[in-house]
Design a protein around this motif. Sequence first.
Motif, PDB file in Angstrom:
ATOM      1  N   ALA A 112       1.038   0.517   0.940  1.00  0.00           N
ATOM      2  CA  ALA A 112       1.738  -0.448   1.786  1.00  0.00           C
ATOM      3  C   ALA A 112       2.388  -1.558   0.967  1.00  0.00           C
ATOM      4  O   ALA A 112       3.531  -1.947   1.231  1.00  0.00           O
ATOM      5  CB  ALA A 112       0.770  -1.041   2.802  1.00  0.00           C
ATOM      6  N   GLY A 113       1.662  -2.080  -0.036  1.00  0.00           N
ATOM      7  CA  GLY A 113       2.186  -3.197  -0.820  1.00  0.00           C
ATOM      8  C   GLY A 113       3.495  -2.896  -1.516  1.00  0.00           C
ATOM      9  O   GLY A 113       4.521  -3.543  -1.251  1.00  0.00           O
ATOM     10  N   PRO A 114       3.527  -1.901  -2.412  1.00  0.00           N
ATOM     11  CA  PRO A 114       4.748  -1.619  -3.158  1.00  0.00           C
ATOM     12  C   PRO A 114       5.924  -1.164  -2.302  1.00  0.00           C
ATOM     13  O   PRO A 114       7.076  -1.381  -2.677  1.00  0.00           O
ATOM     14  CB  PRO A 114       4.318  -0.491  -4.102  1.00  0.00           C
ATOM     15  N   VAL A 115       5.674  -0.522  -1.153  1.00  0.00           N
ATOM     16  CA  VAL A 115       6.773   0.054  -0.374  1.00  0.00           C
ATOM     17  C   VAL A 115       7.246  -0.856   0.758  1.00  0.00           C
ATOM     18  O   VAL A 115       8.313  -0.622   1.336  1.00  0.00           O
ATOM     19  CB  VAL A 115       6.361   1.429   0.199  1.00  0.00           C
ATOM     20  N   SER A 116       6.500  -1.907   1.071  1.00  0.00           N
ATOM     21  CA  SER A 116       6.896  -2.756   2.197  1.00  0.00           C
ATOM     22  C   SER A 116       8.246  -3.432   1.955  1.00  0.00           C
ATOM     23  O   SER A 116       9.014  -3.671   2.892  1.00  0.00           O
ATOM     24  CB  SER A 116       5.827  -3.813   2.475  1.00  0.00           C
ATOM     25  N   GLY A 117       8.542  -3.723   0.679  1.00  0.00           N
ATOM     26  CA  GLY A 117       9.841  -4.325   0.358  1.00  0.00           C
ATOM     27  C   GLY A 117      10.991  -3.397   0.686  1.00  0.00           C
ATOM     28  O   GLY A 117      12.029  -3.831   1.220  1.00  0.00           O
ATOM     29  N   LEU A 122      -3.635 -11.493  -2.732  1.00  0.00           N
ATOM     30  CA  LEU A 122      -3.738 -10.058  -2.477  1.00  0.00           C
ATOM     31  C   LEU A 122      -2.850  -9.593  -1.317  1.00  0.00           C
ATOM     32  O   LEU A 122      -2.441  -8.437  -1.275  1.00  0.00           O
ATOM     33  CB  LEU A 122      -5.192  -9.687  -2.167  1.00  0.00           C
ATOM     34  N   LYS A 123      -2.532 -10.501  -0.400  1.00  0.00           N
ATOM     35  CA  LYS A 123      -1.763 -10.130   0.786  1.00  0.00           C
ATOM     36  C   LYS A 123      -0.429  -9.469   0.454  1.00  0.00           C
ATOM     37  O   LYS A 123      -0.074  -8.441   1.053  1.00  0.00           O
ATOM     38  CB  LYS A 123      -1.545 -11.356   1.681  1.00  0.00           C
ATOM     39  N   PRO A 124       0.368 -10.014  -0.505  1.00  0.00           N
ATOM     40  CA  PRO A 124       1.645  -9.359  -0.817  1.00  0.00           C
ATOM     41  C   PRO A 124       1.486  -7.943  -1.364  1.00  0.00           C
ATOM     42  O   PRO A 124       2.440  -7.158  -1.344  1.00  0.00           O
ATOM     43  CB  PRO A 124       2.255 -10.285  -1.886  1.00  0.00           C
ATOM     44  N   LEU A 125       0.278  -7.612  -1.843  1.00  0.00           N
ATOM     45  CA  LEU A 125       0.024  -6.261  -2.362  1.00  0.00           C
ATOM     46  C   LEU A 125      -0.421  -5.315  -1.253  1.00  0.00           C
ATOM     47  O   LEU A 125      -0.667  -4.138  -1.503  1.00  0.00           O
ATOM     48  CB  LEU A 125      -1.065  -6.317  -3.439  1.00  0.00           C
ATOM     49  N   GLY A 126      -0.536  -5.841  -0.035  1.00  0.00           N
ATOM     50  CA  GLY A 126      -0.982  -5.017   1.081  1.00  0.00           C
ATOM     51  C   GLY A 126      -2.474  -4.745   1.042  1.00  0.00           C
ATOM     52  O   GLY A 126      -2.951  -3.755   1.613  1.00  0.00           O
ATOM     53  N   ILE A 127      -3.227  -5.631   0.397  1.00  0.00           N
ATOM     54  CA  ILE A 127      -4.662  -5.413   0.211  1.00  0.00           C
ATOM     55  C   ILE A 127      -5.459  -6.354   1.110  1.00  0.00           C
ATOM     56  O   ILE A 127      -5.227  -7.563   1.122  1.00  0.00           O
ATOM     57  CB  ILE A 127      -5.059  -5.629  -1.252  1.00  0.00           C
ATOM     58  N   GLN A 128      -6.405  -5.798   1.852  1.00  0.00           N
ATOM     59  CA  GLN A 128      -7.288  -6.578   2.704  1.00  0.00           C
ATOM     60  C   GLN A 128      -8.599  -6.828   1.968  1.00  0.00           C
ATOM     61  O   GLN A 128      -9.315  -5.890   1.635  1.00  0.00           O
ATOM     62  CB  GLN A 128      -7.578  -5.813   4.003  1.00  0.00           C
ATOM     63  N   PRO A 129      -8.941  -8.083   1.652  1.00  0.00           N
ATOM     64  CA  PRO A 129     -10.195  -8.359   0.943  1.00  0.00           C
ATOM     65  C   PRO A 129     -11.407  -7.878   1.745  1.00  0.00           C
ATOM     66  O   PRO A 129     -11.424  -7.960   2.975  1.00  0.00           O
ATOM     67  CB  PRO A 129     -10.207  -9.882   0.820  1.00  0.00           C
ATOM     68  N   VAL A 130     -12.420  -7.363   1.045  1.00  0.00           N
ATOM     69  CA  VAL A 130     -13.616  -6.860   1.726  1.00  0.00           C
ATOM     70  C   VAL A 130     -14.840  -7.631   1.245  1.00  0.00           C
ATOM     71  O   VAL A 130     -15.297  -8.543   1.904  1.00  0.00           O
ATOM     72  CB  VAL A 130     -13.803  -5.345   1.504  1.00  0.00           C
ATOM     73  N   GLY A 131     -15.422  -7.262   0.101  1.00  0.00           N
ATOM     74  CA  GLY A 131     -16.603  -7.944  -0.406  1.00  0.00           C
ATOM     75  C   GLY A 131     -17.865  -7.584   0.349  1.00  0.00           C
ATOM     76  O   GLY A 131     -18.449  -8.422   1.036  1.00  0.00           O
ATOM     77  N   ASN A 132     -18.309  -6.323   0.231  1.00  0.00           N
ATOM     78  CA  ASN A 132     -19.541  -5.894   0.899  1.00  0.00           C
ATOM     79  C   ASN A 132     -20.685  -5.771  -0.100  1.00  0.00           C
ATOM     80  O   ASN A 132     -20.519  -6.007  -1.290  1.00  0.00           O
ATOM     81  CB  ASN A 132     -19.310  -4.570   1.640  1.00  0.00           C
ATOM     82  N   SER A 133     -21.860  -5.381   0.392  1.00  0.00           N
ATOM     83  CA  SER A 133     -23.021  -5.254  -0.474  1.00  0.00           C
ATOM     84  C   SER A 133     -22.953  -3.960  -1.278  1.00  0.00           C
ATOM     85  O   SER A 133     -22.227  -3.025  -0.931  1.00  0.00           O
ATOM     86  CB  SER A 133     -24.308  -5.262   0.352  1.00  0.00           C
ATOM     87  N   SER A 134     -23.742  -3.907  -2.341  1.00  0.00           N
ATOM     88  CA  SER A 134     -23.818  -2.706  -3.161  1.00  0.00           C
ATOM     89  C   SER A 134     -24.268  -1.511  -2.328  1.00  0.00           C
ATOM     90  O   SER A 134     -23.724  -0.409  -2.453  1.00  0.00           O
ATOM     91  CB  SER A 134     -24.788  -2.931  -4.324  1.00  0.00           C
ATOM     92  N   GLU A 135     -25.236  -1.731  -1.464  1.00  0.00           N
ATOM     93  CA  GLU A 135     -25.762  -0.642  -0.635  1.00  0.00           C
ATOM     94  C   GLU A 135     -24.716  -0.137   0.350  1.00  0.00           C
ATOM     95  O   GLU A 135     -24.553   1.076   0.550  1.00  0.00           O
ATOM     96  CB  GLU A 135     -27.007  -1.113   0.122  1.00  0.00           C
ATOM     97  N   GLU A 136     -23.988  -1.058   0.975  1.00  0.00           N
ATOM     98  CA  GLU A 136     -22.963  -0.648   1.933  1.00  0.00           C
ATOM     99  C   GLU A 136     -21.825   0.101   1.238  1.00  0.00           C
ATOM    100  O   GLU A 136     -21.321   1.110   1.738  1.00  0.00           O
ATOM    101  CB  GLU A 136     -22.401  -1.873   2.661  1.00  0.00           C
ATOM    102  N   PHE A 137     -21.447  -0.385   0.058  1.00  0.00           N
ATOM    103  CA  PHE A 137     -20.382   0.271  -0.698  1.00  0.00           C
ATOM    104  C   PHE A 137     -20.813   1.683  -1.101  1.00  0.00           C
ATOM    105  O   PHE A 137     -20.011   2.623  -1.084  1.00  0.00           O
ATOM    106  CB  PHE A 137     -20.041  -0.570  -1.927  1.00  0.00           C
ATOM    107  N   GLY A 175       0.170  -2.542 -11.954  1.00  0.00           N
ATOM    108  CA  GLY A 175      -0.116  -1.847 -10.716  1.00  0.00           C
ATOM    109  C   GLY A 175      -1.127  -2.594  -9.862  1.00  0.00           C
ATOM    110  O   GLY A 175      -1.687  -3.611 -10.273  1.00  0.00           O
ATOM    111  N   GLY A 176      -1.379  -2.064  -8.663  1.00  0.00           N
ATOM    112  CA  GLY A 176      -2.274  -2.729  -7.732  1.00  0.00           C
ATOM    113  C   GLY A 176      -3.675  -2.944  -8.272  1.00  0.00           C
ATOM    114  O   GLY A 176      -4.229  -4.042  -8.181  1.00  0.00           O
ATOM    115  N   ASN A 177      -4.272  -1.905  -8.869  1.00  0.00           N
ATOM    116  CA  ASN A 177      -5.629  -2.034  -9.389  1.00  0.00           C
ATOM    117  C   ASN A 177      -5.691  -2.997 -10.566  1.00  0.00           C
ATOM    118  O   ASN A 177      -6.658  -3.743 -10.715  1.00  0.00           O
ATOM    119  CB  ASN A 177      -6.162  -0.659  -9.802  1.00  0.00           C
TER     120      ASN A 177
END
Length: 335
Positions: free
Chosen positions: A218-223, A296-311, A55-57
Amino acid sequence: MSRSPGYDDMMIFCRNIAIIACLGLALSTSADAQEDPSKYPTRAIHIVVGFTPGGGNDLIARIVGQKLSESLGQAVVIDNKPGGGAIVATEYVAKSAPDGYTLLIGASGAMAINPAVYARLGYDPVKDFIPITELGSFPLILIVNATSPIKSVADLITFAKAHPKEANYSSSSAAFQLVTELFKQKTGAPMQEIPYKGANDSVMAVISGQVTATIADAGPVSGQVKGGQVRALAVTSPTRAADLPDVPTMKEAGTDVDAVLWSGIFAPRQTPPAIVKKLEAELTRIIREPDVAARLKPLGIQPVGNSSEEFARILAADIARWTEVARAGNIKIEQ
């Protein structure tokens, strides 16, 4: 019984030796448990995923885990512990030692939506965890059968209002249920939920005509969208999906619905700050690497990578938001 001279002294000596040995063992164990954060990691790190492999995760965990292993010089093991909408895995990590060696791939469903709908949970996403970084966000897509007369969001709303007993939607988790509930609350469209065990089953219910619509990853259903099996009416994100540029956003379709789900890395509360910061730095760097983004793009996932505080702020805001949606929809799950 008579004792030989010095017997009592010998017993006291042996007892003291035993006490010293036990203290030494305790101090050694304590030292192992309180490993110097500057030397972290010195052994394998386990990333726990609350879903089955594939799965995605799970894929996010494996992509990031491989890179993390290369950069830290220690093995990273992916542990799949599916069950209860990721509740099993989340409870497991919440009770694990806060030493940086057991981490959680926490999706917004388990961390922000489960607390909104479950009457009782064996974990608290805020009190029991430290958010390290949001790895990626992903939109959802509202779809109907390709042969359906419903060709737009407006058509779906009109159909649901005209046929309240017939209009329904498939859902495979509380996350999809609450996003659809948000759609219902914003549009007034009366649609009944039909639960399914998995995301694939939920999408197949649309393809086979068992339900009117569904909101899916989005990823699994785009096909299926590109293959013409389903018709995409809108994406739930603020901007259009790069993989499906012709599909409008919900707002472009005339509805005030904005819902983006996410997955991130969490550590048990009380994990040393130095370890959290080291993981944060490594993971934010990894998730922004071009080859990781390409995977990650084919899974429909946009990379983020933020700080612990922001998350942490995102988590708190999402818990409040989805709790309100669940309350307005009178949605509560008893375990």
